[in-house]
Each structure stands twice: as C-alpha cells, then as structure tokens.
Write a protein that holds these residues in place. Sequence first.
Motif, PDB file in Angstrom:
ATOM      1  N   SER A  76       4.611  39.113  40.318  1.00  0.00           N
ATOM      2  CA  SER A  76       3.252  38.211  39.736  1.00  0.00           C
ATOM      3  C   SER A  76       3.922  37.033  39.045  1.00  0.00           C
ATOM      4  CB  SER A  76       2.841  39.181  38.458  1.00  0.00           C
ATOM      5  OG  SER A  76       2.134  40.373  38.970  1.00  0.00           O
ATOM      6  N   ASP A  89       5.955  45.438  28.339  1.00  0.00           N
ATOM      7  CA  ASP A  89       4.720  44.522  28.186  1.00  0.00           C
ATOM      8  C   ASP A  89       4.787  42.975  28.228  1.00  0.00           C
ATOM      9  OD1 ASP A  89       5.566  43.994  25.651  1.00  0.00           O
ATOM     10  OD2 ASP A  89       4.155  45.640  24.902  1.00  0.00           O
ATOM     11  N   VAL A 114      -2.095  36.562  34.063  1.00  0.00           N
ATOM     12  CA  VAL A 114      -1.152  37.087  35.307  1.00  0.00           C
ATOM     13  C   VAL A 114      -2.088  36.695  36.569  1.00  0.00           C
ATOM     14  CG1 VAL A 114      -0.442  39.066  36.243  1.00  0.00           C
ATOM     15  CG2 VAL A 114      -0.312  38.921  33.883  1.00  0.00           C
ATOM     16  N   ASP A 115      -1.227  36.263  37.479  1.00  0.00           N
ATOM     17  CA  ASP A 115      -1.979  36.048  38.761  1.00  0.00           C
ATOM     18  C   ASP A 115      -3.308  35.384  38.667  1.00  0.00           C
ATOM     19  OD1 ASP A 115       0.252  36.991  40.096  1.00  0.00           O
ATOM     20  OD2 ASP A 115      -0.418  38.930  40.058  1.00  0.00           O
ATOM     21  N   SER A 164      11.996  43.462  37.566  1.00  0.00           N
ATOM     22  CA  SER A 164      11.029  43.124  38.493  1.00  0.00           C
ATOM     23  C   SER A 164      11.089  41.408  38.343  1.00  0.00           C
ATOM     24  CB  SER A 164       9.541  43.485  37.995  1.00  0.00           C
ATOM     25  OG  SER A 164       9.326  43.455  36.759  1.00  0.00           O
ATOM     26  N   LEU A 198       9.647  37.757  38.505  1.00  0.00           N
ATOM     27  CA  LEU A 198       8.426  37.210  38.022  1.00  0.00           C
ATOM     28  C   LEU A 198       8.444  35.965  38.238  1.00  0.00           C
ATOM     29  CD1 LEU A 198       7.699  39.231  34.777  1.00  0.00           C
ATOM     30  CD2 LEU A 198       6.818  39.583  37.088  1.00  0.00           C
ATOM     31  N   ASP A 206      -0.465  44.477  28.386  1.00  0.00           N
ATOM     32  CA  ASP A 206      -0.361  44.984  29.921  1.00  0.00           C
ATOM     33  C   ASP A 206       1.147  44.846  30.328  1.00  0.00           C
ATOM     34  OD1 ASP A 206      -2.887  44.952  29.937  1.00  0.00           O
ATOM     35  OD2 ASP A 206      -3.429  42.972  30.997  1.00  0.00           O
ATOM     36  N   ALA A 207       1.577  45.733  31.324  1.00  0.00           N
ATOM     37  CA  ALA A 207       2.875  45.520  31.973  1.00  0.00           C
ATOM     38  C   ALA A 207       3.086  44.549  33.033  1.00  0.00           C
ATOM     39  CB  ALA A 207       3.409  46.801  32.551  1.00  0.00           C
ATOM     40  N   PRO A 208       4.027  43.625  33.074  1.00  0.00           N
ATOM     41  CA  PRO A 208       4.280  42.743  34.036  1.00  0.00           C
ATOM     42  C   PRO A 208       4.433  43.468  35.347  1.00  0.00           C
ATOM     43  CG  PRO A 208       6.105  42.888  32.703  1.00  0.00           C
ATOM     44  CD  PRO A 208       5.241  43.717  32.162  1.00  0.00           C
ATOM     45  N   ARG A 209       4.017  43.040  36.401  1.00  0.00           N
ATOM     46  CA  ARG A 209       3.975  43.486  37.788  1.00  0.00           C
ATOM     47  C   ARG A 209       4.979  42.814  38.791  1.00  0.00           C
ATOM     48  NH1 ARG A 209      -1.292  43.343  36.475  1.00  0.00           N
ATOM     49  NH2 ARG A 209      -1.584  41.947  38.418  1.00  0.00           N
ATOM     50  N   ALA A 210       6.070  43.510  39.150  1.00  0.00           N
ATOM     51  CA  ALA A 210       6.886  42.686  40.113  1.00  0.00           C
ATOM     52  C   ALA A 210       5.925  41.739  41.360  1.00  0.00           C
ATOM     53  CB  ALA A 210       7.461  43.705  41.162  1.00  0.00           C
TER      54      ALA A 210
END
Length: 80
Positions: free
Chosen positions: A69, A29, A54-55, A2, A4, A63-67
Amino acid sequence: MSRLTVLYFASLRDAAGVASESIEADNADLRGLYETLRERHGFALPAQRLRVAVDGAFARWDDAPRAGSEVAFIPPVSGG
C-alpha cells in the motif's frame, strides 16, 4: 513485515527530508506506523493532528497497513 510506500507532505516532508520512502513495517495499525516514523524523523505533530490515507482514500488510524500500500500522512494545511 510488509513493504509500504509512505508519502509525506508539508512540515512532515521537511522534517523527513524526503517526499516519500519505501519501508518495511510490522506495525499493527497506522497509528503505530506513524509513531515509529515520528520517532525516526522527529515529527512534531501528534497523530491526532493529522489525516491518514491509504491508496488514495482516507483511512482510520486503527486500520492495519496492507503490504504494497501507499500510505500518506497529511498535516493540517494553512491557507491565506
């Protein structure tokens, strides 16, 4: 993988030589992401000394990083 955007502040910005960078990450994570970047840039601070957001909102290290973000690593600040 993803994509980031990672933001660095204070001593992390100094060590990385940039205030932000766009990266491809496949970490499970945020702690893993930080450890990968710590090895790449030679950050002295361990994850437990930092806050992560995050954001624009504080997040947990597991927490997992989100594409797409924006992830910010925030070291402790000293003031006077």
